[in-house]
Each structure stands twice: as C-alpha cells, then as structure tokens.
Design a protein around this motif. Sequence first.
Motif, PDB file in Angstrom:
ATOM      1  N   LEU A  22       0.822  -1.216   0.000  1.00 19.03           N
ATOM      2  CA  LEU A  22       0.000   0.000   0.000  1.00 19.03           C
ATOM      3  C   LEU A  22       0.853   1.261   0.000  1.00 19.03           C
ATOM      4  CD1 LEU A  22      -2.210  -1.158   2.959  1.00 19.03           C
ATOM      5  CD2 LEU A  22      -3.000  -0.983   0.612  1.00 19.03           C
ATOM      6  N   ASP A  23       0.351   2.283  -0.667  1.00 23.29           N
ATOM      7  CA  ASP A  23       0.974   3.598  -0.567  1.00 23.29           C
ATOM      8  C   ASP A  23       0.371   4.402   0.579  1.00 23.29           C
ATOM      9  OD1 ASP A  23       2.745   3.285  -2.735  1.00 23.29           O
ATOM     10  OD2 ASP A  23       1.161   3.812  -4.157  1.00 23.29           O
ATOM     11  N   HIS A  24      -0.908   4.117   0.881  1.00 21.17           N
ATOM     12  CA  HIS A  24      -1.631   4.843   1.931  1.00 21.17           C
ATOM     13  C   HIS A  24      -2.323   3.826   2.837  1.00 21.17           C
ATOM     14  CE1 HIS A  24      -0.900   8.494  -0.311  1.00 21.17           C
ATOM     15  NE2 HIS A  24      -1.309   7.849  -1.390  1.00 21.17           N
ATOM     16  N   ALA A  25      -2.097   3.917   4.122  1.00 22.03           N
ATOM     17  CA  ALA A  25      -2.605   2.935   5.080  1.00 22.03           C
ATOM     18  C   ALA A  25      -4.119   2.767   5.015  1.00 22.03           C
ATOM     19  CB  ALA A  25      -2.175   3.320   6.494  1.00 22.03           C
ATOM     20  N   GLU A  26      -4.858   3.854   4.816  1.00 23.72           N
ATOM     21  CA  GLU A  26      -6.321   3.802   4.809  1.00 23.72           C
ATOM     22  C   GLU A  26      -6.861   2.975   3.644  1.00 23.72           C
ATOM     23  OE1 GLU A  26      -4.587   6.737   4.724  1.00 23.72           O
ATOM     24  OE2 GLU A  26      -4.640   7.141   6.861  1.00 23.72           O
ATOM     25  N   ALA A  27      -6.044   2.763   2.634  1.00 24.13           N
ATOM     26  CA  ALA A  27      -6.475   1.970   1.472  1.00 24.13           C
ATOM     27  C   ALA A  27      -6.680   0.500   1.834  1.00 24.13           C
ATOM     28  CB  ALA A  27      -5.465   2.104   0.342  1.00 24.13           C
ATOM     29  N   ILE A  28      -6.263   0.088   3.034  1.00 24.99           N
ATOM     30  CA  ILE A  28      -6.420  -1.302   3.439  1.00 24.99           C
ATOM     31  C   ILE A  28      -7.886  -1.680   3.610  1.00 24.99           C
ATOM     32  CG2 ILE A  28      -6.209  -0.921   5.940  1.00 24.99           C
ATOM     33  CD1 ILE A  28      -4.868  -3.899   3.859  1.00 24.99           C
ATOM     34  N   PHE A  29      -8.735  -0.747   3.998  1.00 21.34           N
ATOM     35  CA  PHE A  29     -10.125  -1.086   4.297  1.00 21.34           C
ATOM     36  C   PHE A  29     -10.907  -1.613   3.103  1.00 21.34           C
ATOM     37  CE2 PHE A  29      -9.270   1.902   7.873  1.00 21.34           C
ATOM     38  CZ  PHE A  29      -9.264   0.932   8.860  1.00 21.34           C
ATOM     39  N   PRO A  30     -10.936  -0.919   1.959  1.00 22.03           N
ATOM     40  CA  PRO A  30     -11.696  -1.488   0.837  1.00 22.03           C
ATOM     41  C   PRO A  30     -11.122  -2.824   0.357  1.00 22.03           C
ATOM     42  CG  PRO A  30     -10.646   0.589   0.179  1.00 22.03           C
ATOM     43  CD  PRO A  30     -10.422   0.411   1.650  1.00 22.03           C
ATOM     44  N   LEU A  31      -9.809  -2.964   0.396  1.00 24.48           N
ATOM     45  CA  LEU A  31      -9.192  -4.227  -0.012  1.00 24.48           C
ATOM     46  C   LEU A  31      -9.576  -5.353   0.943  1.00 24.48           C
ATOM     47  CD1 LEU A  31      -5.639  -2.905  -0.895  1.00 24.48           C
ATOM     48  CD2 LEU A  31      -7.318  -3.811  -2.508  1.00 24.48           C
ATOM     49  N   ALA A  32      -9.451  -5.109   2.237  1.00 21.50           N
ATOM     50  CA  ALA A  32      -9.787  -6.119   3.235  1.00 21.50           C
ATOM     51  C   ALA A  32     -11.265  -6.482   3.175  1.00 21.50           C
ATOM     52  CB  ALA A  32      -9.421  -5.622   4.633  1.00 21.50           C
ATOM     53  N   ASP A  33     -12.119  -5.496   2.977  1.00 20.58           N
ATOM     54  CA  ASP A  33     -13.556  -5.761   2.923  1.00 20.58           C
ATOM     55  C   ASP A  33     -13.925  -6.624   1.721  1.00 20.58           C
ATOM     56  OD1 ASP A  33     -13.867  -4.325   5.256  1.00 20.58           O
ATOM     57  OD2 ASP A  33     -14.574  -2.506   4.258  1.00 20.58           O
ATOM     58  N   ILE A  34     -13.341  -6.355   0.573  1.00 19.50           N
ATOM     59  CA  ILE A  34     -13.605  -7.161  -0.622  1.00 19.50           C
ATOM     60  C   ILE A  34     -13.116  -8.589  -0.414  1.00 19.50           C
ATOM     61  CG2 ILE A  34     -12.922  -7.509  -3.035  1.00 19.50           C
ATOM     62  CD1 ILE A  34     -15.039  -5.387  -2.763  1.00 19.50           C
ATOM     63  N   LEU A  35     -11.925  -8.729   0.149  1.00 19.81           N
ATOM     64  CA  LEU A  35     -11.399 -10.069   0.416  1.00 19.81           C
ATOM     65  C   LEU A  35     -12.321 -10.836   1.366  1.00 19.81           C
ATOM     66  CD1 LEU A  35      -7.595  -9.269   0.815  1.00 19.81           C
ATOM     67  CD2 LEU A  35      -8.657 -10.609  -1.023  1.00 19.81           C
ATOM     68  N   ALA A  36     -12.706 -10.201   2.468  1.00 17.32           N
ATOM     69  CA  ALA A  36     -13.564 -10.863   3.457  1.00 17.32           C
ATOM     70  C   ALA A  36     -14.928 -11.215   2.871  1.00 17.32           C
ATOM     71  CB  ALA A  36     -13.719  -9.979   4.690  1.00 17.32           C
ATOM     72  N   GLN A  37     -15.503 -10.314   2.084  1.00 15.09           N
ATOM     73  CA  GLN A  37     -16.809 -10.569   1.467  1.00 15.09           C
ATOM     74  C   GLN A  37     -16.768 -11.758   0.508  1.00 15.09           C
ATOM     75  OE1 GLN A  37     -17.883  -6.843  -0.359  1.00 15.09           O
ATOM     76  NE2 GLN A  37     -17.984  -5.795   1.611  1.00 15.09           N
ATOM     77  N   ASN A  38     -15.583 -12.071   0.021  1.00 15.73           N
ATOM     78  CA  ASN A  38     -15.427 -13.184  -0.907  1.00 15.73           C
ATOM     79  C   ASN A  38     -14.775 -14.408  -0.255  1.00 15.73           C
ATOM     80  OD1 ASN A  38     -16.356 -12.327  -3.730  1.00 15.73           O
ATOM     81  ND2 ASN A  38     -15.304 -10.537  -2.928  1.00 15.73           N
ATOM     82  N   GLY A  39     -14.880 -14.479   1.081  1.00 19.96           N
ATOM     83  CA  GLY A  39     -14.449 -15.657   1.809  1.00 19.96           C
ATOM     84  C   GLY A  39     -12.964 -15.763   2.084  1.00 19.96           C
ATOM     85  N   LEU A  40     -12.252 -14.641   1.988  1.00 20.00           N
ATOM     86  CA  LEU A  40     -10.808 -14.661   2.193  1.00 20.00           C
ATOM     87  C   LEU A  40     -10.404 -13.571   3.192  1.00 20.00           C
ATOM     88  CD1 LEU A  40      -8.687 -16.505   0.918  1.00 20.00           C
ATOM     89  CD2 LEU A  40      -8.235 -14.721  -0.740  1.00 20.00           C
ATOM     90  N   PRO A  41     -10.720 -13.763   4.477  1.00 17.81           N
ATOM     91  CA  PRO A  41     -10.421 -12.744   5.491  1.00 17.81           C
ATOM     92  C   PRO A  41      -8.977 -12.806   5.975  1.00 17.81           C
ATOM     93  CG  PRO A  41     -11.514 -14.567   6.528  1.00 17.81           C
ATOM     94  CD  PRO A  41     -11.434 -14.895   5.045  1.00 17.81           C
ATOM     95  N   VAL A  42      -8.028 -12.700   5.044  1.00 20.89           N
ATOM     96  CA  VAL A  42      -6.610 -12.824   5.359  1.00 20.89           C
ATOM     97  C   VAL A  42      -5.798 -12.008   4.362  1.00 20.89           C
ATOM     98  CG1 VAL A  42      -6.397 -14.926   3.954  1.00 20.89           C
ATOM     99  CG2 VAL A  42      -4.723 -14.466   5.743  1.00 20.89           C
ATOM    100  N   ALA A  43      -4.695 -11.445   4.814  1.00 22.77           N
ATOM    101  CA  ALA A  43      -3.787 -10.735   3.909  1.00 22.77           C
ATOM    102  C   ALA A  43      -2.409 -10.618   4.545  1.00 22.77           C
ATOM    103  CB  ALA A  43      -4.311  -9.344   3.574  1.00 22.77           C
TER     104      ALA A  43
END
Length: 86
Positions: A22-43
Amino acid sequence: MLTLATITTQLHQLKVVPVIALDHAEAIFPLADILAQNGLPVAEITFRSPAAGEAIRLLRQQRPDFLIAAGTVLTADQVFQAKNAG
C-alpha cells in the motif's frame, strides 16, 4: 487471542494469502472488505512501503477477526513495528 494452532488451522482452510503493498494505510479497508466478502479474510501486508505498520494497526483495530501477516520484514525495526501494530 489467536494461538499458533488457530492460525495454522485458518491458513489450511483458506489455502491462499493475498499479498498487499500500500501507498496509503487507509487503502487497506476497501481491499480487506472485498477479500472478506469473498471468503478470504486474510492478507499479508508487506513492509515494502512505509504505510505497512499503520495499515496493520488500522486493520487490527477496525477488523479484529481479519487474519493479518506482515511480509517483507527485513529489519529489527520492522519486526517491532509489525508487533506493535498488532
């Protein structure tokens, strides 16, 4: 509190760990949410960027059930940053 056994079990079930830089820490939220919504709550959040420690801290605070790994940890300072971030 996660134990090594719990983490190992989760990783066996998930089978894939997305790697995020990431270039910006806050960008983690949309990425994490998409991953979790698709059954992958890990990064794995890599320390190739200075935003990694803050991204881990934010994600740990806001998404406590998300499994987070710190990657590309090359220095003792990065180890402390990752540990202190959660």
